[in-house]
Structure formats: C-alpha cells, structure tokens
Write an enzyme that holds these catalytic residues in place. Structure first.
Site, short mmCIF file in Angstrom:
data_model
loop_
_atom_site.label_atom_id
_atom_site.label_comp_id
_atom_site.label_asym_id
_atom_site.label_seq_id
_atom_site.Cartn_x
_atom_site.Cartn_y
_atom_site.Cartn_z
N ASP A 1 0.88 -1.17 0.00
CA ASP A 1 0.00 0.00 0.00
C ASP A 1 0.92 1.22 0.00
OD1 ASP A 1 -2.07 1.78 0.03
OD2 ASP A 1 -3.12 0.90 1.72
C1 BGC Z 1 -4.91 3.43 -0.02
C2 BGC Z 1 -5.02 2.41 -1.15
C3 BGC Z 1 -4.84 3.09 -2.46
C4 BGC Z 1 -3.50 3.80 -2.47
C5 BGC Z 1 -3.21 4.53 -3.76
C6 BGC Z 1 -3.64 4.25 -0.12
O1 BGC Z 1 -3.66 5.30 0.78
O2 BGC Z 1 -4.94 2.78 1.23
O3 BGC Z 1 -6.27 1.78 -1.08
O4 BGC Z 1 -4.93 2.15 -3.50
O5 BGC Z 1 -3.47 4.76 -1.44
O6 BGC Z 1 -4.02 5.63 -3.88
#
Ligand code: BGC
Length: 766
Positions: free
Chosen positions: A233
């Site tokens: 993530d």
């Molecule tokens: C989120 C993810 C997301 C990623 C990219 C993160 O903060 O938890 O779900 O895909 O950002 O935007």
C-alpha cells in the site's frame, strides 16, 4: 511468462543499482523503467468502483487532474446486489475504461471484512462475511482481468479500521484469521489469481504486513498458490530490507531513491541476498508482460453506455428494508409527492479518499423522479436540511419540509451521511444520522402516514430510533454516479428491488461484537471477539438486530420448497472429489415467485456445525444464488457443500479439520429467515492431532494411533499392567486433562519423560 522478456538475460544485464531501483515505483503511479535494457513501465490507478487516473503531478487523495471516469456503486452497495454476474460486468466496464486509459493495473477490489460498522472505509469494502466478500471479489477480479488489465486485491490483510492504520497491530488469533480475515483473500487468490495483491499498512500480531514472511510467502504463495506480484500500500513499507525477503515485490510510491540506496547497501554488506531482488524483478517482469498490450491500444470506452449500466447496477444494489402497507412502489394513483432532503437534489454517491472518482456525469433522484412520473403528478421539493453546511437555517428548512409533506399524498425523505462522516483516513465514532436530519424526519412523520425514507450512506446507520415512524425504508447506499436514477427506478417500481444486506444493521453500536475493543489503543487493537463478528455474533447471542444479514424485501414474494441434501455420487469419489472419504453434498431446493410481478430472490445457504468442544458460530453463510423469476415461475437452485465448508481451522492440527457430527443445512432469505432446514450426519474419520510432550492423557486416548501405543505401554509398564485406567470413566474424567508428563507420580512413576519420548518415537514409526 510470455515471450516479451528474456528474464534471465535481463537479470544478468542489470546492475545492482538498477535492480534495487526497479523494486520501488516511479513517481506516484508508475513502475520504474530501465531504458538501457528495454524494461518499460506501466501505470496503475485506483480504484475499486471506478478509475482515478491522475497525471503524475498528483494530490494523492484529491480529484485534481483525475481523468473523468464512470463512478459505479461503491463496494458496500455492490455487495448488496449479491450478484456475481453483475459485479463481474461492473469489473469488465472498469477494465475497459482502464484499458482505454492505458492503465496496467486497477488498485482494487478491497475485500477487508467489516469488523465494526465504524471503520471509515467500510463503503469501500464488501461485507462482514468472507464467503460473500470472497465470491464478489473473485467476480470483480475476473471482470477487470478479463479485459487484459490487472487488479490489486487489497488490503492484505486485517486492515479493518482507519485509526492509526499505518502502525496499529491487529492482534488476532489464528482461527479468526484463517476462518474470517484471510478466508476471503484465499478464495479470490485461488479462484481468480489476481495479478497483484496489495499488502496493508497495519501490523498483524506485531509484524508489518509489508514485511511478514508468514503472510506474504508461506500463506499467500506456498499455501494458496499466488503467482503474482505483491505491491505495498502507498507508503506501507517500514524497512525495505525486511520487506523484500518477506515476499514484497514492489514498494509504492517512489521513495526518491532512498529505498534503492538502502537495498544496495544491504546487498553490499551481505545483509540481504541479491536473489531476493531477482525474485521480485522476475515477478515485476511477469506483471509487465501481462499488463502491456500486445499492440498499441486504441481501445475506447463508451461512457454513455457505462452510465446507463451504472444505473442498472445501482438499482440491483438497493435494499428495501421495510415496506409497510405496500407504500412502495409509488402507485400511479399518487398524484402529489413531496420529495424532501438535500440528498435528492445533491446526491451523495461515493466516499472520500483514494477511491474518489471524477464522475463523467451525475444523476440526482429528484430529476429522475420528475422524469419518471406522469404529467399529472406534482412533485414538490424541499431541502429539509443542509449537508455539511453550517450556514443552513435548520428551523426554516424544517418548516418548509413539513409544509410540503402535509399537502402531499406520499412523502419521500432522502436522508444520509454527510461526506465528512465517512472517509478513508479516519473512523466514525457513532452510527447515527445527523440530528438535524432526524429532527426533519420526526416532524414530517407527524404530518403524514405515507412516508418512505431513502438512505445514502456507505456504512450502516442506526434506524432503530426512527424506523417505526415511517412506512418504508430504502437503503440506497452510495450508488455511484447513476445512483439517483436507480433509486427513482426502485421507488417507481420500474425496477423491483433485489438487494440484500451484506452486513447486519445493529440496533445500537453497543450491540456490535467489537464495541469494547475498537479501535484499540497504544498501537494495538485486540480482536477479542474472535470468530464472532457481524451476524455470527448477533445470532450466537440471539441478540436483537434492526435488520439481519441477508435481509431485503421485494415487490413480490417467494416460496421455498423441496430441500434435498445428498452425497455427490461415490463414483466421483475416486477422482479426488472427496476428501479423506467424506463425500461432497449436493443441496437443492425449488424457489417460486408467488407474487404478481417479476423479481429476483437471493437464496442463501447456511451451515450450522455440530456442538463440540470447538466453538463455532451458530450458522455461517457458505453459498448463495440470485435467481430471476417471472410471476408463478419456479426454478431449482443447486449448491455444493464441500469439506472446507464444514471444517474449522485447528491451531492444534495446524490446518483445517472436519469434526464428525450432525450438521444443519438451511436455505433462507436472511441469516434469521431460514425457510428450509435439515440435518445431515457427517461421518468424518477422527482427526489425528499431533501429539507432543504436553499432550494430555485424553488427547493420547483420542488419537487413533496414540491410543493403541499408550494402552500397550501402560499394559507393560514397570509398575505392572496399568491399562485398566483407560477403561475407568471416572478416573479418566479426573486425570484426562493432565499432560502425560505430569502423570508420572500419579501413575506411580510408571510414565516418565523418557517413556513419553519413547511413545512419541513409536508414533513416528511408519
Ligand atoms: C490506499 C489504497 C490506495 C493507495 C493509492 C492508499 O492510501 O490505502 O487503497 O490504492 O493509497 O491511492
């Protein structure tokens, strides 16, 4: 892997610095390229219910520069459709848009379980149940990947709250991990092979998901057979030198070269094996190979068609919670309708954070209702309340709303959670609607007895305080950009509602199982309720709920008949379709539409395990089918129940075990509306739990081989024949719980440590 890359030659050609650079991103959304050796890059983009493709000058969670895309219903809505085909088709539409935008991977679906209704991202998650989340997650992955675009199954794992999400340790026992929190991921990985899995921010039992070899390698790859790439993530990696060998392949987003420098230093100092980099790069090359189109893409997406489909999809997700006196659908005889509530005019159709889509257009329910009724029908509108608007004069708005409602034949009141109430990044602190909205509801309900409430919310809201005051409640969720039209379709009866709750609506927040431990403290959250979340908890304690898991009404009715449960024929047993001699069960029943209009029923299969020493939920969803029936039409639904459906995870056996006994098989329209039920005897062979030095006398006697070995040893013990002990129920009740090593003196020194080691050695013998 395809023919695009000669992987081993490339690995030989890359310098250590280039290798280290490849395992983290370039900018926010791109993988890194190495032009010197011909490694291209791909772009990834959020998210679960529509694309958020940003130019590289990003603002992460904002809308800045995000390309317009179709915003489909968010996950909590989609899950309420209980419709694999629909979710697959939504995935295909998102995949088509992604392909047209030259995206390699869509960052979704998110399938974390709703442990608490408070989780700020519940609108992005599917269900409180792993079978439903796993089945619909599988459908979404199939749909997107069917268009030649990858998915990222997220957030792996146990990311069930936003509070302290980058550090918190979700402290969970292995059984709930296996039976709940990992089970949905397992299903999607095994059935759909997502190209990537996104590891979560949090720690699990103290270890960061991004650097947990048990999670990312032993379970995900070795047990489940995942062959894709694990991406972090965004910002989840704490220490890249631990993450890489644990099984992480790609750190996102770019760390400006910092991680690469750390990795190079670690390899040079001997702290990290360069082979870990090679493994990650092999997986990256495989992803590039899968995601890069064979030819320059000139795909186009039809945004008009997708908008129309988004309306169809959203209508399938609407859950009719209550409909007294058949106040819905709105009868053509109703000539004067009051529509109250700002949400009717300014829809809330998606949540905030990284999943926020810049919609191609937005439908509102008020316009759609006006377009849907005859010329002879008057629709009066009053805002009733402001949404996140401190300047709104509540008293004036309320008076106007009451005035409109008192003159109408029917009032539809649009209530919901203001955007500030639920978002990525923080959790809710309560599950109530805003007080000003409840005041409008109360006042309006005084002047009409034909009142339908339509809800717009991503996570459940409490209804107990007010739903007795209204005749109908329609849960519209966050239905995406065409959700307003979809709600109008259901209100007017153009669409017969067929959504079912994918999560329980509790009476009070206090009634939910995680109430006392959510969201934890001091960087830890203890999942003390274990297996008992959602309906598993409410049903076990027989506690009241406002609306149970699986509930949803229709404008027609359905009858269930002729339940049969039969072992699948033994002939197939020989080909491996049974496990350890236990046949799979075929469960079937007939469902008939007994009403006057066409409609869809969601038939839910629940299994109740025998009462043994192993704590099990009263019943658990194991399968479901959505069937569409004309008035009077019948169909047969058929399910297969397999060993895994009947099994539980045993920490003692370190695996899934099936305990023999009487299982309950039920088909129903919710976890509390079981229409047909029967029992079935499952005669599984006894489980051979491994024995060790601390195993008890009872455990030895339960063990199919250990029993014989022990009785034999007691018969020939130094103190004479002690085997009668094993036939004396009273002494056994007393002594059964003693570990064998502690029985020494009680048995007159006949069984000491050496004897037990000898017995254990005999067990090892073939
Ligand atoms: C989120 C993810 C997301 C990623 C990219 C993160 O903060 O938890 O779900 O895909 O950002 O935007």
């Amino acid at each position: 892997m395809g023919e695009r890359f000669d992987v081993e030659t490339l690995l030989g050609a890359l310098t250590l610095a280039e290798k280290a650079s490849l395992v983290s991103g370039s900018g926010f959304w791109w993988t890194r390229r190495v032009e010197r050796v011909g490694i291209p890059s791909i772009m990834v983009s959020d998210g679960p219910h529509g694309l958020r493709k940003q130019a590289d000058r990003h603002d992460h969670v904002g809308l800045g520069q995000s390309v317009p895309a179709t915003c489909f219903p968010t996950a909590s809505a989609l899950a309420s459709s209980w419709d694999r085909d629909l979710v697959r088709a939504v995935g295909a539409a998102i995949g088509t848009e992604a392909r047209a935008q030259d995206l390699g991977v869509v960052l979704g679906p998110g399938i974390n379980l709703k442990r608490s209704p408070l989780c700020g991202r519940n609108f992005e998650y599917l269900s409180e149940d792993p079978v439903l989340a796993g089945e619909l997650g599988t459908a979404m992955v199939d749909g997107i990947q069917g268009q030649g675009v990858g998915t990222s199954l997220k957030h792996f794992a146990v990311n069930n709250q936003e509070h302290d999400r980058l550090r918190v340790s979700a402290d969970v026992d292995e059984r709930p991990l296996r039976e709940l929190y990992l089970a949905g991921f397992e299903r999607v990985v095994r059935d759909a092979q997502p190209w990537t899995v996104m590891c979560s921010y949090n720690r699990i039992n103290g270890v960061y998901a991004s650097q947990d070899p048990w999670l990312l390698t032993e379970v995900l790859r070795d047990e489940w057979g995942f062959d894709g790439l694990v991406v972090s993530d965004w910002g989840a990696v704490d220490d890249p030198t631990k993450a890489l060998p644990a099984g992480l392949d790609l750190e996102m987003p770019s760390t400006g070269g910092a991680s690469a420098r750390t990795l190079v230093a670690a390899v040079e100092s001997g702290a990290l094996d360069e082979a870990a980099l090679d493994t990650a790069i092999r997986r990256l090359l495989q992803l590039l190979d899968r995601a890069l189109p064979g030819v320059e893409s000139d795909d186009e997406a039809s945004y008009d068609a997708h908008h129309a489909f988004a309306r169809t999809a959203a209508a399938e997700c609407v859950v009719l919670l209550k409909n007294d006196r058949e106040v819905l659908p709105i009868s053509p005889d109703v000539k004067h309708i009051a529509v109250i509530g700002e949400f009717a005019r300014t829809p809330r159709f998606q949540g905030a954070g990284s999943s926020k889509v810049n919609p191609t257009r937005v439908d509102d329910a008020l316009t759609a209702l006006r377009a849907g009724v005859g010329d002879d029908v008057t629709i009066d509108f009053a805002a009733g309340f402001g949404v996140d608007d401190p300047t709104a004069d509540a008293a004036v708005l309320l008076r106007e709303a009451v005035g409109k409602a008192s003159f109408a034949h029917l009032t539809v009141l649009f209530l919901g959670l203001p955007p500030s109430y639920e978002s990525e990044g923080y959790d809710r602190t309560h599950i109530d609607l805003p007080a000003d909205q409840l005041a409008v509801l109360e006042a309006v309900s005084e002047v009409t007895d034909r009142l339908a409430v339509v809800l717009a919310n991503g996570s459940v809201v409490a209804v107990d305080e007010w739903h007795d005051r209204v005749q109908a409640v329609v849960e519209g969720w966050l239905g995406g950009q065409a959700g307003g039209g979809a709600v109008a379709d259901v209100l007017l009866g153009t669409v017969n509602p067929s959504g079912r709750l994918a999560e329980t609506i509790p009476v009070r927040l206090q009634d939910t199982a995680s109430f006392l431990s959510f969201p934890g403290e001091d960087r830890h959250v203890r999942y003390g309720e274990g297996l008992f979340i959602g309906y598993r908890h409410h049903d076990a304690i027989e506690g009241p709920v406002s609306y149970p898991f699986g509930h949803g009404l229709s404008y027609t009715t359905f009858a269930y008949e002729d339940l049969t449960v039969a072992p699948i024929d033994a002939a197939r047993a020989a080909d491996g379709s049974t496990w350890r001699g236990v046949p799979r069960l075929e469960v079937s029943a007939t469902v008939t539409n007994t009403g006057a209009v066409a409609g869809k029923e969601v038939v839910q299969l629940y299994v109740g395990a025998p009462r043994t020493e192993t704590a099990r939920p009263i019943r658990e969803l194991k399968d479901f089918a959505k069937v569409s029936l004309e008035p009077g039409e019948s169909t047969t639904v058929v399910f297969v129940v397999d060993e895994r459906d009947l099994s539980s995870w045993s920490t003692r056996a370190d695996g899934w075990v099936l305990e023999p006994g009487t299982f309950e098989i039920a088909l129903g329209a919710s976890s509390r509306d079981l229409r047909l039920m029967t029992t079935v005897e499952v005669a599984a062979p006894p489980v051979a739990y491994p024995l060790d030095r601390s195993s008890t006398l009872a455990e030895w006697l339960e063990h199919p081989v250990g029993h014989e070995v022990l009785v034999d040893a007691l018969r020939h013990s130094r103190g004479g024949d002690l085997s009668s002990l094993t036939e004396d129920p009273e002494r056994l009740r007393m002594l059964g719980s003693f570990p064998m090593t502690r029985l020494g003196t009680l048995l007159g020194g006949a069984v000491d440590g050496d004897v037990i080691d000898g017995l254990l050695a005999r067990l090892e013998q073939p």
